[in-house]
Design an enzyme around this catalytic site. Structure first.
Site, PDB file in Angstrom:
ATOM      1  N   HIS A 109     -42.907 -21.497 -14.946  1.00 54.89           N
ATOM      2  CA  HIS A 109     -44.253 -21.920 -15.278  1.00 54.89           C
ATOM      3  C   HIS A 109     -44.733 -21.945 -16.845  1.00 54.89           C
ATOM      4  O   HIS A 109     -44.662 -20.791 -17.426  1.00 54.89           O
ATOM      5  CB  HIS A 109     -45.468 -21.466 -14.248  1.00 54.89           C
ATOM      6  N   ASP A 144     -46.324 -13.755 -18.993  1.00 54.52           N
ATOM      7  CA  ASP A 144     -46.654 -14.451 -17.795  1.00 54.52           C
ATOM      8  C   ASP A 144     -47.215 -15.755 -18.248  1.00 54.52           C
ATOM      9  O   ASP A 144     -48.256 -15.705 -18.282  1.00 54.52           O
ATOM     10  CB  ASP A 144     -47.461 -13.594 -16.994  1.00 54.52           C
ATOM     11  N   GLU A 196     -49.593 -23.444 -12.339  1.00 55.73           N
ATOM     12  CA  GLU A 196     -48.830 -22.216 -11.546  1.00 55.73           C
ATOM     13  C   GLU A 196     -50.051 -21.167 -11.127  1.00 55.73           C
ATOM     14  O   GLU A 196     -50.094 -20.860  -9.918  1.00 55.73           O
ATOM     15  CB  GLU A 196     -47.713 -21.360 -11.997  1.00 55.73           C
ATOM     16  N   GLU A 197     -50.832 -20.851 -12.290  1.00 51.35           N
ATOM     17  CA  GLU A 197     -51.970 -19.671 -12.023  1.00 51.35           C
ATOM     18  C   GLU A 197     -52.925 -20.308 -11.254  1.00 51.35           C
ATOM     19  O   GLU A 197     -53.576 -19.379 -10.830  1.00 51.35           O
ATOM     20  CB  GLU A 197     -52.254 -19.394 -13.523  1.00 51.35           C
ATOM     21  N   ASP A 227     -40.211 -16.151 -13.569  1.00 53.01           N
ATOM     22  CA  ASP A 227     -41.356 -16.053 -13.956  1.00 53.01           C
ATOM     23  C   ASP A 227     -41.597 -14.694 -14.186  1.00 53.01           C
ATOM     24  O   ASP A 227     -41.765 -13.465 -13.455  1.00 53.01           O
ATOM     25  CB  ASP A 227     -42.209 -16.290 -12.427  1.00 53.01           C
ATOM     26  N   HIS A 264     -52.275 -10.558 -16.637  1.00 49.50           N
ATOM     27  CA  HIS A 264     -53.220 -11.393 -16.696  1.00 49.50           C
ATOM     28  C   HIS A 264     -54.600 -10.912 -17.265  1.00 49.50           C
ATOM     29  O   HIS A 264     -55.647 -10.843 -17.043  1.00 49.50           O
ATOM     30  CB  HIS A 264     -53.637 -11.365 -15.118  1.00 49.50           C
TER      31      HIS A 264
END
Length: 515
Positions: A281, A293, A327-328, A359, A459
């Site tokens: 992603h 990420d 994706e998130e 990922d 994140h």
């Protein structure tokens, strides 16, 4: 030594002004997680002879060039604030990927889809008279104007995963305080709302950074939901033991429809009816660079694609690459891709021999994790299509051949392989770890620090280029290159006669990628 950031930055600024600039050419031509159980014995993987084509491709895919691609993603994030779906940073990241692919000889295409965009405008949480730092889950609805003010209430089982945990507890009109773990964030939110709660606060099950994630698309059965740290959660639980704790949650969230896209490219050579597909992603979370990420998976896949093009004549099977959008926000891009095939070209879905997912491959406190399709460590919480176990063994055989230790990571469907396996397509992949905790055994195998997250910046705004682990990227990129060209030449090692399922599902709405 890494390329000068100031030089790369000046190139990227010029490139942005032109949309996709020739100034980037020099750079482009040379790139769920939970705590892991202790490794267990596997069925021995037969160590393959690493052939000269694998060796050549691994030599061509240079770690430094992958880091150069990551520098470009960092520059994009610095300029636009993040690389999230629906934002300019995602568009700029896509332009860069497409530019590099065109320079390598591919013809990339965009696959557009619409999604529900949310943006937090106001986020205030106070409890016991103190303001508490918190993180709003993607897909959370907002509170009524002025917020929700009520006492905190907790279920009998702190995780709040089942309706029965609220039996006999008056949650009506209150703010639920639940512990992370045991089920999806969306389940906790729905269960608490069904019990009468007007809002939900989820406190983390590990020290350190706030947990991020998605509830999926905003729906009427969800309560306004946000997360707080383990330390703040423990303090509130202790305060509640002494009497009522008054709290206020005020969330003002913009919700609107926006359009984003996947980027798809494939080799010209190879059988179109036996496709090896690999994806990562491209989007990140809002308000953060998203470099591990998942800039790390995207950059690595990009460089493997670039260098594979030079060896395209070796391929017997077509190789297709995908950089997924949104994706998130609940695995939306990959779900859209698979749904489109299910509805319009189911035979094309049958043509995919296996899907390989990447990922996060550069975690600072990394592990080398292979998706555990054979359930030797984890009981799979997702379908395991025929060929998935064989795909896992192909990774393990490679690592065994080079003497690299590996561990299992859960085959849970919590990344972009979910829609594939739910529709009978074999899948596998690698994962260097997110917000799970590194074990003592993993520290012995891979170095790093036991008891800390694999990626303490997961994140968060700190997920930037300075935290990428070069060693992890090097190990993972070699494995990705090996699997790509090895399966591109022959899928005999993963083929299972009569193994493909025929039942097809339109993926209705994906849950959060991780919990």
């Amino acid at each position: 030594m890494r390329a000068s950031r100031s030089r790369i930055r000046s190139l990227a600024v010029a490139a942005t002004a032109l949309g996709v600039a020739a100034a980037l050419t020099a750079t482009s031509m040379p790139s769920a997680g939970s705590a892991t159980a202790a490794p267990v014995a596997h069925k021995p993987a037969k160590a393959p002879v690493i052939d000269k084509d694998s060796t050549k491709l691994r030599q061509l895919v240079k770690t430094q060039t992958i880091l150069d691609h990551l520098d470009q993603f960092q520059i994009v994030a610095d300029r636009y604030g993040d690389r999230a779906a629906g934002h300019q940073g995602y568009a700029a990241s896509s332009r860069y990927v497409e530019h590099v692919l065109r320079e390598a000889g591919y013809t990339p295409r965009r696959q557009y889809f619409d999604f529900t965009y949310t943006r937090v405008l106001t986020n205030d949480f106070t409890a016991g008279g103190e303001a508490i730092e918190n993180h709003v889950f993607s897909g959370s609805p907002g509170t009524p104007e002025g917020g929700v003010s009520a006492d905190l209430v907790a279920p009998a089982d702190p995780q709040g995963c089942a309706a029965a945990t609220w039996d006999g507890i008056d949650a009506a009109g209150k703010i639920a305080l639940v512990h992370r773990g045991g089920c999806n964030f969306s389940v906790k939110s729905r269960v608490a709302k069904a019990a009468g709660a007007d809002a939900v606060i989820i406190w983390n099950n590990a020290p350190g950074a706030l947990v991020g994630g998605s509830l999926g698309d905003t729906t009427p059965d969800l309560a306004p939901t946000t997360s707080i740290s383990q330390e703040d959660g423990q303090a509130l639980v202790a305060a509640m033991a002494s009497g009522p704790v008054a709290a206020t949650l005020d969330l003002d969230i913009l919700v609107e429809q926006r359009r984003t896209w996947n980027v798809i490219a494939e080799t010209r050579k190879g059988r179109a009816d036996n496709v090896v597909m690999a994806g990562a992603h491209l989007d990140g979370v809002q308000d953060g660079p998203g470099i591990n990420d998942n800039g790390s998976g995207s950059a690595t896949l990009l460089e493997v694609a670039v260098q594979l093009k030079k060896m395209e004549g070796k391929l017997k099977n077509r190789v297709r690459f995908a950089w997924w959008g949104a994706e998130e926000l609940g695995l939306l891009g990959s779900a859209h891709y698979v749904n489109d095939l299910v509805l319009n070209r189911p035979e094309a879905l049958d043509d995919i021999a296996t899907y390989l997912n990447y990922d996060m491959v550069g975690s600072p406190n990394y592990r080398i994790g292979v998706y555990d399709a054979d359930e030797s460590t984890y009981e799979a919480s997702a379908p395991v299509p025929a060929g998935s176990i064989e795909t896992e063994r192909a990774y393990r055989a490679y690592f065994k051949a080079i003497g690299q230790p590996v561990v299992d990571t859960a085959f849970s469907g919590r990344s972009d392989y979910q829609a594939f396996i739910e529709n009978g397509v074999a899948a596998g992949g690698l994962f260097s770890g997110g917000d799970g905790i590194k074990t003592e055994e993993e520290a012995r195998l891979f170095g790093g620090t036991a008891g800390l997250d694999y990626d303490p910046n997961y994140h968060s705004p700190e997920d930037d280029i300075s935290n990428i682990n070069r060693r992890s990227v090097s190990i993972m990129s070699d494995a990705i290159a090996h699997l790509t060209i090895t399966l591109g030449k022959s899928t005999a090692s993963i083929d299972v006669p009569g193994g493909r399922t025929t039942k097809r599902l339109v993926h209705p709405r994906s849950p959060e990628p991780r919990r």
